[in-house]
Write an enzyme that holds these catalytic residues in place. Structure first.
Site, mmCIF file in Angstrom:
data_model
loop_
_atom_site.group_PDB
_atom_site.id
_atom_site.type_symbol
_atom_site.label_atom_id
_atom_site.label_comp_id
_atom_site.label_asym_id
_atom_site.label_seq_id
_atom_site.Cartn_x
_atom_site.Cartn_y
_atom_site.Cartn_z
ATOM 1 N N ASN A 65 0.810 -1.228 0.000
ATOM 2 C CA ASN A 65 0.000 0.000 0.000
ATOM 3 C C ASN A 65 0.843 1.279 0.000
ATOM 4 O O ASN A 65 0.399 2.325 0.465
ATOM 5 C CB ASN A 65 -0.971 0.014 1.187
ATOM 6 N N ARG A 66 2.061 1.163 -0.515
ATOM 7 C CA ARG A 66 2.969 2.302 -0.627
ATOM 8 C C ARG A 66 3.379 2.879 0.727
ATOM 9 O O ARG A 66 3.857 4.008 0.810
ATOM 10 C CB ARG A 66 2.363 3.418 -1.502
ATOM 11 N N LEU A 67 3.202 2.087 1.795
ATOM 12 C CA LEU A 67 3.607 2.520 3.131
ATOM 13 C C LEU A 67 5.013 1.985 3.400
ATOM 14 O O LEU A 67 5.247 1.176 4.300
ATOM 15 C CB LEU A 67 2.599 2.029 4.175
#
Length: 265
Positions: free
Chosen positions: A238-240
């Protein structure tokens, strides 16, 4: 994976495998999942004192045959010309890593990087020693970003590396006026400029004919990026992403220290 041209031909839309067949609908980007099973990257995974030590660890991982990374030493070198601020980037090989920093070898006479780093005779570039490197190891979903000041290696250090290159590469270093325009021979309609380069190579071959020991050119040699900041990036879902950055803290009369902080993705 595919790139679909828009109907007007003005842009390309990236579509991962399994995405919509409609070229006007952007596909969802793939997730970074390699580190999820081990909980991502934690501060405790990193060397607390030195980004150079930590880079050695990650580089060793990238060198393992099972990763499929054929050239883990490949990186992007970016420089910026002053006073315009214009940035340029190119792919290079890191050839050495010592306690001071990251070393590459190249032409520093006529190249764009030489203009950016050391200035130009016509005054269009005043010289800017700041540079950056980016390593991207896709199978590991990792990247390392290095920011620092560039310094030339001594002629003796450059000669030591130069001697390890094959003869053709040593002659090539003498021959190429890197980034100079190669003009076609007007008498040869099939020549696109390559003939000029071949002529320079032949001149170098004649100059060093019969000589095994070829001196390193004055305009060629090693460049060390002495890091001021080094970021270690681990892809996450999730692009975290996990991001940790080392910043150098200069010490008067003593050995420099490094801080280590987590950054928001």
């Amino acid at each position: 994976m595919a790139l679909h041209p828009a109907q007007d031909g003005a842009k390309l839309i990236f579509a991962p495998a399994g995405a919509s067949a409609d070229p006007s609908v952007p596909g969802q980007a793939a997730q970074f999942l390699k580190a999820e099973t081990r909980g991502g990257l934690r501060r405790s995974d990193l060397d607390p004192d030195s980004p150079i030590t930590q880079f050695h660890k990650w580089f060793t991982d990238a060198c393992q045959p099972e990763t499929g990374i054929s050239h883990p030493e490949t990186c992007t070198l970016s420089t910026a010309q002053l006073p315009s601020g214009r940035v340029s980037s190119r792919m290079v090989y890191m050839k050495e890593l010592d306690p001071k920093g990251f070393v590459i070898y190249s032409n520093f006479g006529t190249s764009g990087k030489a203009r950016d780093l050391f200035g130009s005779e016509d005054g269009s570039s005043t010289g800017n020693p700041w540079a950056s490197l980016v390593f991207w190891w896709e199978p590991l979903e990792r990247q390392v970003r290095v920011e620092g000041r560039a310094e030339r290696l001594t002629r003796e250090e450059s000669q030591a590396y130069f001697d390890t290159r094959v003869r053709g590469s040593r002659l090539g270093a003498w021959s190429s006026k890197q980034s100079a325009v190669l003009h076609p021979d007007p008498a040869d309609p099939d020549d696109d400029g390559r003939r000029q380069l071949d002529k320079w190579v032949k001149e170098s071959e004649q100059r060093f004919e019969g000589e095994e020991k070829i001196p390193v050119p004055e305009f060629w040699g090693g460049l060390r990026i002495v890091p001021e900041r080094v970021e270690f990036w681990q892809g996450r879902q999730n692009r975290l992403h996990d991001r940790f950055v080392y910043d150098r803290v200069h010490q008067d009369g003593g050995e420099d220290k490094w801080t280590l902080e987590r950054l928001s993705p």
